[in-house]
Design a protein around this motif. Sequence first.
Motif, PDB file in Angstrom:
ATOM      1  N   TRP A  50      -4.998  -3.540  -6.379  1.00  0.00           N
ATOM      2  CA  TRP A  50      -5.569  -2.278  -6.635  1.00  0.00           C
ATOM      3  C   TRP A  50      -6.082  -2.295  -7.827  1.00  0.00           C
ATOM      4  CZ3 TRP A  50      -4.948  -0.367  -2.314  1.00  0.00           C
ATOM      5  CH2 TRP A  50      -3.933  -0.778  -1.433  1.00  0.00           C
ATOM      6  N   MET A  71      -8.068  12.294  -6.519  1.00  0.00           N
ATOM      7  CA  MET A  71      -7.702  11.217  -5.732  1.00  0.00           C
ATOM      8  C   MET A  71      -6.447  11.591  -5.250  1.00  0.00           C
ATOM      9  SD  MET A  71      -9.071   8.159  -8.376  1.00  0.00           S
ATOM     10  CE  MET A  71      -8.286   6.746  -7.254  1.00  0.00           C
ATOM     11  N   GLU A 131      -9.620  -3.206  -7.430  1.00  0.00           N
ATOM     12  CA  GLU A 131     -10.297  -2.078  -6.893  1.00  0.00           C
ATOM     13  C   GLU A 131     -10.866  -0.997  -7.770  1.00  0.00           C
ATOM     14  OE1 GLU A 131      -8.854   0.326  -3.795  1.00  0.00           O
ATOM     15  OE2 GLU A 131      -8.561  -1.263  -2.492  1.00  0.00           O
ATOM     16  N   SER A 148      -2.422   6.713  -2.887  1.00  0.00           N
ATOM     17  CA  SER A 148      -3.260   5.417  -2.871  1.00  0.00           C
ATOM     18  C   SER A 148      -2.753   4.726  -4.128  1.00  0.00           C
ATOM     19  CB  SER A 148      -5.096   5.829  -3.067  1.00  0.00           C
ATOM     20  OG  SER A 148      -5.660   4.496  -3.324  1.00  0.00           O
ATOM     21  N   THR A 150      -4.186   2.781  -5.855  1.00  0.00           N
ATOM     22  CA  THR A 150      -5.317   2.667  -7.268  1.00  0.00           C
ATOM     23  C   THR A 150      -4.975   3.612  -8.001  1.00  0.00           C
ATOM     24  OG1 THR A 150      -6.922   2.012  -5.068  1.00  0.00           O
ATOM     25  CG2 THR A 150      -7.932   2.814  -7.158  1.00  0.00           C
ATOM     26  N   GLY A 201       0.887  -1.413   0.072  1.00  0.00           N
ATOM     27  CA  GLY A 201      -0.061   0.086  -0.024  1.00  0.00           C
ATOM     28  C   GLY A 201       0.748   1.286   0.111  1.00  0.00           C
ATOM     29  N   THR A 202       2.250   1.301  -0.115  1.00  0.00           N
ATOM     30  CA  THR A 202       3.121   2.366  -0.229  1.00  0.00           C
ATOM     31  C   THR A 202       3.940   2.277  -1.479  1.00  0.00           C
ATOM     32  OG1 THR A 202       4.603   1.399   1.088  1.00  0.00           O
ATOM     33  CG2 THR A 202       2.997   2.679   2.423  1.00  0.00           C
TER      34      THR A 202
END
Length: 267
Positions: A47, A223, A50, A229, A231, A35-36
């Motif tokens: 991701w 975003m 998502e 993120s 994503t 997530g980083t």
Amino acid sequence: MRKNGKLSNLYLIIVFIILYAPIFYLTYYSFNSGGTMHDFERFTWEWYKEVFHDTRLFIIVLNTLIVALLAAGISTVLGVIGAIAISNVRRNRTRNTLLSLNNVLIVSPDVIIGASFLIMFTMIGIKLGFISVLISHIAFSVPIVVIMVLPKLQEMSPTLVDAAKDLGASRWDVLSKVVLPFITPGIFAGFFMALTYSLDDFAVTFFVTGNGFSTLSVEIYSMARQGISLTINALSTLIFLFTMVLVVGYYFIAQRNNKAAGMGVRK
């Protein structure tokens, strides 16, 4: 000569590394389960899932594609008409003036263009949303198509048109059976360039989009403001791949047109 050639190749390699390294960095971390964008833990499709499971994002992608395709199609028609009109102007001064006016939207900063459209839509009462974005994209895409088509018109020999007229061809026959087939590569180039510019545009779209309507560029910006993120990485990677598909598609279409033109010359 060889030394200069090696230096040129080295320079090109460095330029391409600078251009593409951030994109590959972004793509690499789009598969990070952590997530980083610092420590890569393990490979994951999380991701991307998502992105595809986000209904709102799917609608925004659809909005972006619809606007881009409509803007590219309409601007291609208008750009071809404009290029033919400019090429038929006899006086050089008038032709150069028209070309200069055509290039204004290309060389003008996007912020100024976006602000100008915003003021215009507010004054004439057009609600900001799909229509305002579409009109803006058509406006800045038409000059691009004109620039792509004009060189092909300048390459065409006037004797082709004269021969067609001497053989009894009407104006429509000359346009549809002589001029348009000859400038087809320029038309395809203009269409794909307009499509790419529309898909990538942010500054102009940011000014003229309204509540309830958004495009990918504006959504990615929103975003990103909320924090990092992955994503965004996944979505940006998909957009990059889609753009590459367009470029490759245009390349093969251009190659096929060149081969067809070469066979026509041999015959």
